[in-house]
Write an enzyme that holds these catalytic residues in place. Structure first.
Site, PDB file in Angstrom:
ATOM      1  N   HIS A  55       0.823  -1.194   0.000  1.00  0.00           N
ATOM      2  CA  HIS A  55       0.000   0.000   0.000  1.00  0.00           C
ATOM      3  C   HIS A  55       0.869   1.261   0.000  1.00  0.00           C
ATOM      4  CE1 HIS A  55      -3.829  -2.075   1.799  1.00  0.00           C
ATOM      5  NE2 HIS A  55      -3.467  -2.574   0.629  1.00  0.00           N
ATOM      6  N   GLU A  57       0.917   3.891   2.014  1.00  0.00           N
ATOM      7  CA  GLU A  57       1.486   4.299   3.298  1.00  0.00           C
ATOM      8  C   GLU A  57       2.734   3.476   3.625  1.00  0.00           C
ATOM      9  OE1 GLU A  57      -3.066   4.521   3.862  1.00  0.00           O
ATOM     10  OE2 GLU A  57      -1.614   3.434   2.629  1.00  0.00           O
ATOM     11  N   CYS A  89      -2.669  -0.426   7.529  1.00  0.00           N
ATOM     12  CA  CYS A  89      -1.809   0.751   7.356  1.00  0.00           C
ATOM     13  C   CYS A  89      -1.947   1.711   8.536  1.00  0.00           C
ATOM     14  CB  CYS A  89      -2.157   1.468   6.052  1.00  0.00           C
ATOM     15  SG  CYS A  89      -1.653   0.548   4.581  1.00  0.00           S
ATOM     16  N   TRP A 175      -8.593   5.351 -40.790  1.00  0.00           N
ATOM     17  CA  TRP A 175      -8.854   5.784 -39.425  1.00  0.00           C
ATOM     18  C   TRP A 175      -9.782   6.986 -39.445  1.00  0.00           C
ATOM     19  CZ3 TRP A 175      -7.377   2.615 -35.691  1.00  0.00           C
ATOM     20  CH2 TRP A 175      -6.305   1.769 -35.895  1.00  0.00           C
ATOM     21  N   ARG A 189      -6.644   3.507 -22.098  1.00  0.00           N
ATOM     22  CA  ARG A 189      -6.522   2.072 -21.834  1.00  0.00           C
ATOM     23  C   ARG A 189      -5.658   1.825 -20.596  1.00  0.00           C
ATOM     24  NH1 ARG A 189      -5.617  -1.031 -27.683  1.00  0.00           N
ATOM     25  NH2 ARG A 189      -7.725  -0.638 -28.513  1.00  0.00           N
ATOM     26  N   THR A 201     -17.629  -6.278 -33.029  1.00  0.00           N
ATOM     27  CA  THR A 201     -16.367  -5.559 -33.222  1.00  0.00           C
ATOM     28  C   THR A 201     -15.197  -6.536 -33.264  1.00  0.00           C
ATOM     29  OG1 THR A 201     -17.222  -3.589 -32.120  1.00  0.00           O
ATOM     30  CG2 THR A 201     -14.843  -3.796 -32.251  1.00  0.00           C
ATOM     31  N   GLU A 303     -14.953   0.084 -25.758  1.00  0.00           N
ATOM     32  CA  GLU A 303     -14.484   0.656 -27.024  1.00  0.00           C
ATOM     33  C   GLU A 303     -15.371   0.322 -28.219  1.00  0.00           C
ATOM     34  OE1 GLU A 303     -10.412   0.322 -27.982  1.00  0.00           O
ATOM     35  OE2 GLU A 303      -9.720   1.214 -26.113  1.00  0.00           O
ATOM     36  N   GLY A 305     -18.861  -2.182 -30.000  1.00  0.00           N
ATOM     37  CA  GLY A 305     -19.357  -1.259 -31.009  1.00  0.00           C
ATOM     38  C   GLY A 305     -20.677  -0.635 -30.605  1.00  0.00           C
ATOM     39  N   THR A 307     -23.797  -1.586 -30.895  1.00  0.00           N
ATOM     40  CA  THR A 307     -24.798  -2.405 -30.205  1.00  0.00           C
ATOM     41  C   THR A 307     -24.509  -2.493 -28.714  1.00  0.00           C
ATOM     42  OG1 THR A 307     -25.163  -3.734 -32.201  1.00  0.00           O
ATOM     43  CG2 THR A 307     -25.885  -4.684 -30.105  1.00  0.00           C
TER      44      THR A 307
END
Length: 373
Positions: A55, A57, A89, A175, A189, A201, A303, A305, A307
């Site tokens: 962690h 701390e 912690c 693109w 991402r 997709t 990302e 599609g 639907t």
């Protein structure tokens, strides 16, 4: 605290199922006089490490050593008070002899939920809470949502023309947006635990869905790749399946899916996640996200599609939106970014509030937050 918040962001996408936390230890000058405009100096910094341990701390205390005694700890989330894979912690801060703890926000996890701060106060440590609370809450919005609602935060990423089209009529899409926008999408991402797409997709684009930013080959884990595939259409020869032994890949499908198909994908390292199907035979979005929450995910980037985007919007499951828009127009023949929502009136539209607008080369990026209620 701003420094601690910046450290916390380093953990986004890399520490689930834990929250991303930052901690800064500041020791006051022994003379009490300000030096260089500051009343103290940083003696330790830490942030949640990959996989959630150690962690923040613990990391900061290890760097500070004996200098932690008498210092102030600025931490972006209430120190934990329960025994898990590591000791609490709160106990570590007490043992180190810190004099003061400034916590941005309380931890909603019922195993903590104020107990960490109470333990510190009981040990005679001065406690202050609420500094940087809004920013801290946004950083861990996914963790908080998983604790409170049992599902991860969903960010819908769209890359479209100005009129909301993601592909030409024949499916050509490379693109729509430029290089700068695509690089910024890889940052998104990196900040999420998982990337989700629909089976359409996956079949049309045969994507790899990896984060290709510098540093990901050197220890930082890749986001989990998720395909929503109610009919198990993903073939074993797809890139996602062929590389499942290298990058975690989950296929979410309807309960009772074809056993032969499941075995073929599982043999390649794909994890099959079965959830209930609705009356229409499609995966129930809420059930799917609840299962992903059970598996520890806190932040999922969707990302495509159209639907899948429509299904999540209809179920009121989209919490954030990142819209990359190219300065171009495709027209009505182009494929829409979001499928049919079957809305009867304008009042039924999902609504979002803009949070930020930035440029990405010639393209633009607008981020939105869902308007609740």
């Amino acid at each position: 605290m701003r420094s601690a918040l910046a450290l916390a962001r380093r953990g986004l996408g890399n520490v689930w199922p834990n929250p991303a936390v930052g901690c800064v230890l500041v020791r006051e000058n022994e003379s009490g006089e300000e030096t260089g405009g500051r009343a103290g100096r940083v003696v330790g910094r830490g942030w949640t490490q990959p996989g959630g341990r150690p962690h923040a701390e613990t990391e900061a205390l290890a760097r500070a050593g004996a200098l932690a005694r008498g210092a102030t700890a600025y931490v972006t989330l209430e120190p934990c008070a329960h025994h898990g894979a590591t000791p609490p912690c709160a106990d570590a801060l007490i043992a180190a002899g810190v004099a003061r703890v400034v916590a941005a926000i309380e931890d909603p996890d019922p195993r903590v939920a104020g107990l960490g701060l109470a333990r510190l106060a009981a040990a005679g440590i001065e406690v202050l809470r609420g500094v940087g609370a809004v920013e801290a809450a946004e950083i861990n919005a996914g963790f908080f949502l998983r604790v409170r609602a049992g599902r991860p935060l969903i960010t819908l990423k769209l890359a479209s023309t100005l009129d909301g089209r993601i592909a030409a009529p024949d499916g050509e899409s490379r693109w729509i947006t430029g290089e700068d926008a695509r690089a910024r999408a890889h940052v998104l991402r990196a900040e999420h635990d998982a990337i989700m797409i629909g089976s359409g997709t996956a079949l049309a684009d045969d994507p790899e869905l990896t984060c290709r930013l510098p540093g990901f080959a050197g220890g930082r884990r890749q986001p989990v790749r998720i395909v929503m595939d109610g009919r198990l259409r993903l073939p074993p020869e797809a890139r996602l399946a062929r590389t499942a032994s290298e990058v975690p890949t989950w296929v979410v499908t309807a309960a009772g899916a074809d056993t032969t198909k499941k075995k073929a994908l599982a043999a390649l390292g794909v994890e099959i996640v079965e959830v209930p199907a609705g009356p229409d035979g499609r995966i129930e979005a809420k059930a799917a996200l609840a299962e992903l929450g059970q598996k520890g995910l806190t932040r999922v980037l969707v990302e495509g599609g159209g639907t899948l985007a429509a299904a999540l919007l209809k179920a009121d499951l989209v919490d954030r939106m990142a819209w990359f828009h190219a300065p171009s127009v495709l027209g009505g023949e182009g494929r829409p970014a979001v499928g049919a929502l079957a809305l009867a009136a304008l009042a039924e539209m999902p609504r979002f509030a803009p949070v930020a607008r930035t440029a990405a080369g010639v393209d633009g990026l607008v981020t939105f937050r869902r308007i609740d209620g």
